[in-house]
Write a protein that holds these residues in place. Structure first.
Motif, short mmCIF file in Angstrom:
data_model
loop_
_atom_site.label_atom_id
_atom_site.label_comp_id
_atom_site.label_asym_id
_atom_site.label_seq_id
_atom_site.Cartn_x
_atom_site.Cartn_y
_atom_site.Cartn_z
N SER A 102 0.81 -1.21 0.00
CA SER A 102 0.00 0.00 0.00
C SER A 102 0.85 1.27 0.00
CB SER A 102 -0.94 0.02 1.21
OG SER A 102 -1.96 -0.93 1.07
N ASP A 103 2.03 1.22 0.60
CA ASP A 103 2.86 2.42 0.65
C ASP A 103 3.25 2.88 -0.76
OD1 ASP A 103 4.39 0.12 0.38
OD2 ASP A 103 6.04 0.85 1.63
N VAL A 104 3.69 1.94 -1.58
CA VAL A 104 4.09 2.27 -2.95
C VAL A 104 2.89 2.69 -3.78
CG1 VAL A 104 5.10 1.36 -5.07
CG2 VAL A 104 6.07 0.71 -2.86
N ASN A 105 1.81 1.93 -3.68
CA ASN A 105 0.61 2.23 -4.46
C ASN A 105 -0.02 3.56 -4.05
OD1 ASN A 105 0.93 -0.21 -5.79
ND2 ASN A 105 -0.39 -1.31 -4.37
N CYS A 106 -0.07 3.81 -2.74
CA CYS A 106 -0.66 5.06 -2.26
C CYS A 106 0.15 6.27 -2.71
CB CYS A 106 -0.79 5.04 -0.74
SG CYS A 106 -2.17 4.03 -0.15
#
Length: 242
Positions: free
Chosen positions: A169-173
Motif C-alpha cells: 500500500s505504501d508504494v501504491n498510495c
C-alpha cells in the motif's frame, strides 16, 4: 500537517472491532480531535452491521458526543458487479458514505475487472469517498479513475491502517496521491481504527502524503472550516450546528 478528524473508524457492532461508539469518541477527544466518524462495514460482510444499524445511526446522531462532533457513516462494499450493499433509503440518512473493496465479497479477476467496477461505482451519487484504494490485491488503472474523481465528486482516502494490513500500500498510495495532486482531487486521511487506541493514528499516511508533496489545503479533514464546507457541499448539513 494537521488532521482534525478521524472519519473512518469501526465499533464493536462488528465482531472484528473492539470498542464502542462512545469509547471511540472519548479517545478522539482525549487526543484533541474535533470530529470522529463511525463507519462500520456494510451488510455484505459476514460480520458487517445490518441495515437497521445504519438507519438508527443516521436518525439518532446527537451531533456531538464526549466533546467531538459525531459523523454518522458507513464503509460500503463494492460488489462483483460494481453495485453496493445497502439501499439508498438507508444511505440518505448518513453523513458520509465510504466505498471499499474487500476480498471476502469481491474476488478480482484481474486489473481490468477492478477498474471496470470502479468505473461503475464512481457514477453512484450515494458514494462520497473511495476507501483504501492502495490495496495491492485490487490494482487498477490509477490515472483512469483518479482523473474522473472530480467529475463525479469523489474523495480519495489515504488509510493509515493499510500500511500495516495491506502490503504494498505504501508504494501504491504514493502513486495514487501524486495523481490526486496532478488532478487536484481532494483526499481524506483516516486511521480505519478497529479499536479506540488506534483513533487518530495517521503517521504512516501523513509520511506518504508529505513525500508526494500533496497540498494540505486539498485535504478535507485538515481543518474544521474545510470539513464543515465539505459536509455542506455533499449533504447540505452544517455539522457544527445541528
Amino acid at each position: 500537517m494537521n488532521i482534525i478528524a478521524d472519519l473512518h473508524t469501526h465499533t464493536n457492532i462488528s465482531e472484528h472491532a473492539f470498542s464502542t461508539l462512545e469509547e471511540n469518541c472519548i479517545a478522539g477527544n482525549k487526543i484533541g480531535l474535533d470530529a470522529v466518524g463511525i463507519t462500520n462495514h456494510g451488510p455484505a460482510l459476514e460480520d458487517g452491521a445490518s441495515h437497521w444499524h445504519f438507519k438508527s445511526l443516521g436518525k439518532n446522531n446527537p451531533g456531538k458526543m464526549h466533546g467531538v462532533y459525531l459523523i454518522s457513516g458507513i464503509e460500503l462494499n463494492i460488489m462483483q458487479d460494481g453495485s453496493i450493499d445497502l439501499e439508498e433509503e438507508y444511505l440518505s440518512n448518513l453523513d458520509l458514505v465510504i466505498a471499499s473493496f474487500h476480498q471476502e465479497v469481491f474476488y478480482p479477476k484481474d486489473k481490468n475487472h477492478v477498474n471496470d467496477m470502479l468505473n461503475e461505482a464512481i457514477t453512484n451519487k450515494n458514494i462520497n469517498v473511495f476507501g483504501h484504494l492502495g490495496n495491492e490485491i485490487f490494482k487498477f488503472d490509477y490515472e483512469d479513475i483518479i482523473s474522473k474523481c472530480n467529475k463525479y465528486d469523489k474523495v480519495v482516502e489515504v488509510n493509515n491502517h493499510s500500511f500495516v494490513q495491506r502490503p504494498g500500500s505504501d508504494v501504491n498510495c504514493l502513486e495514487i496521491i501524486k495523481l490526486c495532486k496532478k488532478y487536484e482531487v481532494p483526499i481524506m486521511v483516516n486511521s480505519d481504527a478497529h479499536i479506540s487506541s488506534s483513533i487518530g493514528h495517521f503517521e504512516d499516511a501523513i509520511a506518504v502524503i508529505e513525500k508526494a508533496g500533496y497540498p494540505e489545503e486539498l485535504i478535507v479533514n485538515s481543518s474544521m472550516d474545510r470539513l464543515q464546507d465539505y459536509f455542506k457541499h455533499i449533504k447540505g448539513i452544517d455539522i457544527l450546528n445541528r
